[in-house]
Scaffold this motif. Structure first.
Motif, PDB file in Angstrom:
ATOM      1  N   SER A 127       0.855  -1.825   0.156  1.00 31.84           N
ATOM      2  CA  SER A 127       0.024   0.031   0.286  1.00 31.84           C
ATOM      3  C   SER A 127       1.549   1.068   0.056  1.00 31.84           C
ATOM      4  CB  SER A 127      -1.137   0.153   1.279  1.00 31.84           C
ATOM      5  OG  SER A 127       0.159   0.065   2.440  1.00 31.84           O
ATOM      6  N   TRP A 128       2.098   0.957   0.602  1.00 28.58           N
ATOM      7  CA  TRP A 128       2.775   2.285   0.411  1.00 28.58           C
ATOM      8  C   TRP A 128       3.561   2.306  -0.790  1.00 28.58           C
ATOM      9  CZ3 TRP A 128       2.646   5.806   3.963  1.00 28.58           C
ATOM     10  CH2 TRP A 128       2.260   5.486   5.433  1.00 28.58           C
ATOM     11  N   TRP A 129       3.787   1.770  -1.265  1.00 28.42           N
ATOM     12  CA  TRP A 129       3.811   1.495  -3.177  1.00 28.42           C
ATOM     13  C   TRP A 129       3.221   2.311  -3.842  1.00 28.42           C
ATOM     14  CZ3 TRP A 129       9.005   0.480  -4.251  1.00 28.42           C
ATOM     15  CH2 TRP A 129       9.757  -0.434  -3.629  1.00 28.42           C
ATOM     16  N   LEU A 130       1.831   2.443  -2.960  1.00 28.21           N
ATOM     17  CA  LEU A 130       0.652   2.358  -4.481  1.00 28.21           C
ATOM     18  C   LEU A 130       0.518   3.889  -3.939  1.00 28.21           C
ATOM     19  CD1 LEU A 130      -1.746   2.381  -6.152  1.00 28.21           C
ATOM     20  CD2 LEU A 130      -2.739   1.518  -3.732  1.00 28.21           C
ATOM     21  N   LEU A 131       0.878   4.247  -3.115  1.00 28.20           N
ATOM     22  CA  LEU A 131       0.410   5.741  -2.494  1.00 28.20           C
ATOM     23  C   LEU A 131       1.897   6.383  -2.632  1.00 28.20           C
ATOM     24  CD1 LEU A 131      -0.256   7.805  -0.784  1.00 28.20           C
ATOM     25  CD2 LEU A 131       0.897   7.903   1.221  1.00 28.20           C
ATOM     26  N   ALA A 132       3.432   5.385  -3.290  1.00 29.52           N
ATOM     27  CA  ALA A 132       4.658   6.317  -3.837  1.00 29.52           C
ATOM     28  C   ALA A 132       4.014   6.588  -4.962  1.00 29.52           C
ATOM     29  CB  ALA A 132       5.439   5.279  -3.687  1.00 29.52           C
ATOM     30  N   LEU A 167       6.685   7.445  11.214  1.00 27.64           N
ATOM     31  CA  LEU A 167       7.713   7.095   9.262  1.00 27.64           C
ATOM     32  C   LEU A 167       7.610   7.756   8.530  1.00 27.64           C
ATOM     33  CD1 LEU A 167      10.383   6.671   9.751  1.00 27.64           C
ATOM     34  CD2 LEU A 167       9.734   4.644   9.078  1.00 27.64           C
ATOM     35  N   PHE A 168       6.272   7.990   8.316  1.00 29.38           N
ATOM     36  CA  PHE A 168       5.721   8.815   7.247  1.00 29.38           C
ATOM     37  C   PHE A 168       6.237  10.253   7.036  1.00 29.38           C
ATOM     38  CE2 PHE A 168       2.512  10.063   4.157  1.00 29.38           C
ATOM     39  CZ  PHE A 168       3.296  10.156   2.697  1.00 29.38           C
ATOM     40  N   ALA A 169       5.303  10.872   8.395  1.00 26.64           N
ATOM     41  CA  ALA A 169       5.626  11.823   8.444  1.00 26.64           C
ATOM     42  C   ALA A 169       6.758  12.400   8.494  1.00 26.64           C
ATOM     43  CB  ALA A 169       4.025  12.173   9.542  1.00 26.64           C
ATOM     44  N   ALA A 170       7.157  12.413   9.243  1.00 27.32           N
ATOM     45  CA  ALA A 170       9.145  12.416  10.300  1.00 27.32           C
ATOM     46  C   ALA A 170       9.802  12.424   8.407  1.00 27.32           C
ATOM     47  CB  ALA A 170       8.997  11.432  10.923  1.00 27.32           C
ATOM     48  N   LEU A 171       9.435  11.545   7.443  1.00 25.76           N
ATOM     49  CA  LEU A 171      10.221  11.305   6.466  1.00 25.76           C
ATOM     50  C   LEU A 171       9.926  12.431   5.463  1.00 25.76           C
ATOM     51  CD1 LEU A 171      11.368   7.470   5.534  1.00 25.76           C
ATOM     52  CD2 LEU A 171      12.824   9.246   6.739  1.00 25.76           C
ATOM     53  N   SER A 172       8.752  12.537   5.088  1.00 27.47           N
ATOM     54  CA  SER A 172       8.014  13.403   4.754  1.00 27.47           C
ATOM     55  C   SER A 172       8.417  14.974   4.569  1.00 27.47           C
ATOM     56  CB  SER A 172       6.771  13.444   4.961  1.00 27.47           C
ATOM     57  OG  SER A 172       6.175  12.581   4.526  1.00 27.47           O
ATOM     58  N   VAL A 173       8.931  15.442   5.456  1.00 29.28           N
ATOM     59  CA  VAL A 173       9.079  16.542   6.778  1.00 29.28           C
ATOM     60  C   VAL A 173      10.912  16.560   6.307  1.00 29.28           C
ATOM     61  CG1 VAL A 173       9.906  18.430   8.451  1.00 29.28           C
ATOM     62  CG2 VAL A 173       7.666  16.935   8.182  1.00 29.28           C
ATOM     63  N   VAL A 174      11.670  15.711   6.023  1.00 22.98           N
ATOM     64  CA  VAL A 174      12.718  16.127   6.561  1.00 22.98           C
ATOM     65  C   VAL A 174      13.244  15.811   4.652  1.00 22.98           C
ATOM     66  CG1 VAL A 174      14.731  14.237   6.845  1.00 22.98           C
ATOM     67  CG2 VAL A 174      12.941  14.407   8.834  1.00 22.98           C
ATOM     68  N   ILE A 193       7.664  13.380  -0.926  1.00 25.03           N
ATOM     69  CA  ILE A 193       6.968  13.317   0.246  1.00 25.03           C
ATOM     70  C   ILE A 193       6.271  11.999  -0.734  1.00 25.03           C
ATOM     71  CG2 ILE A 193       3.900  12.469   0.678  1.00 25.03           C
ATOM     72  CD1 ILE A 193       3.688  16.421   0.477  1.00 25.03           C
ATOM     73  N   GLY A 194       6.669  11.414  -1.973  1.00 21.73           N
ATOM     74  CA  GLY A 194       6.690  10.070  -2.452  1.00 21.73           C
ATOM     75  C   GLY A 194       8.131   9.477  -2.320  1.00 21.73           C
ATOM     76  N   ALA A 195       9.121   9.904  -2.176  1.00 16.96           N
ATOM     77  CA  ALA A 195      10.175   9.504  -1.572  1.00 16.96           C
ATOM     78  C   ALA A 195      10.253   8.672  -0.816  1.00 16.96           C
ATOM     79  CB  ALA A 195      11.056  10.333  -1.794  1.00 16.96           C
ATOM     80  N   ALA A 196       9.604   9.605   0.873  1.00 13.28           N
ATOM     81  CA  ALA A 196       9.082   8.795   2.328  1.00 13.28           C
ATOM     82  C   ALA A 196       8.008   7.893   1.831  1.00 13.28           C
ATOM     83  CB  ALA A 196       8.332  10.382   2.680  1.00 13.28           C
ATOM     84  N   ALA A 197       7.661   7.665   0.812  1.00 14.16           N
ATOM     85  CA  ALA A 197       6.252   6.811   1.246  1.00 14.16           C
ATOM     86  C   ALA A 197       7.294   5.509   0.625  1.00 14.16           C
ATOM     87  CB  ALA A 197       5.077   6.371  -0.156  1.00 14.16           C
ATOM     88  N   LEU A 198       8.015   5.798  -0.726  1.00 18.68           N
ATOM     89  CA  LEU A 198       8.666   4.534  -0.736  1.00 18.68           C
ATOM     90  C   LEU A 198       9.807   4.054  -0.124  1.00 18.68           C
ATOM     91  CD1 LEU A 198       9.588   5.690  -4.126  1.00 18.68           C
ATOM     92  CD2 LEU A 198       8.504   4.017  -4.015  1.00 18.68           C
TER      93      LEU A 198
END
Length: 154
Positions: A13-18, A64-71, A36-41
């Motif tokens: 599902s994360w790959w689909l979101l990415a 983790l997704f939220a933190a990685l999206s911001v970073v 944000i797509g890279a964070a989902a990947l």
């Protein structure tokens, strides 16, 4: 429906979101959804490895997704920041700034602090001390479309 889809797809599902985010970036480029797509990947790759672990619940994944999206967004912004890029055309798309230092002849007198000059093919509103038409002036600064002028030396 979405909950069933996520449960059925599992870590995919994360790959689909990415994929959705990256396609959205292609459709409406702005160099934002790509991070944000890279964070989902990344979360998708970790989910493939950690899906069966007890601690790898949806809460940890979302955090983790939220933190990685911001970073990733901050890192991407710094990486692509063009403020310090050198160029051979520093005033490209800043026409008013490129006029500073040029001289021109007043086409209309400056009265009550306002007048007009013609530079190249454009009429420019100017402000400065009152001067008669025909006076040579030097452009000292630009504020929007209005140029500030002073009497030219010599």
């Amino acid at each position: 429906m979405i909950q069933k889809l996520v449960a059925d797809l599992g870590p995919w599902s994360w790959w689909l979101l990415a994929a959705i985010l990256l396609v959205a970036e292609l459709a409406a480029p702005g160099v934002f959804l790509i991070w944000i797509g890279a964070a989902a990947l990344v979360v998708g790759a970790l989910s493939l490895a950690l899906w069966d672990m007890g601690f790898w619940g949806w809460q940890i994944q979302l955090l983790l997704f939220a933190a990685l999206s911001v970073v990733f967004a901050i890192a991407g912004r710094r990486y692509y920041d063009r403020k310090h890029a050198t160029t051979d055309e520093p005033f490209l798309n800043q026409r008013e700034a490129s006029l500073i230092g040029r001289t021109a002849t007043l086409q209309e007198p400056i009265t009550e602090g306002r007048g007009r000059i013609r530079l190249d093919d454009t009429w420019w509103p100017v402000q400065g001390t009152d001067q008669p038409a025909g006076t040579r002036v030097r452009i000292a600064s630009a504020h929007g479309r209005t140029l500030t002028v002073e009497k030219a030396e010599g």
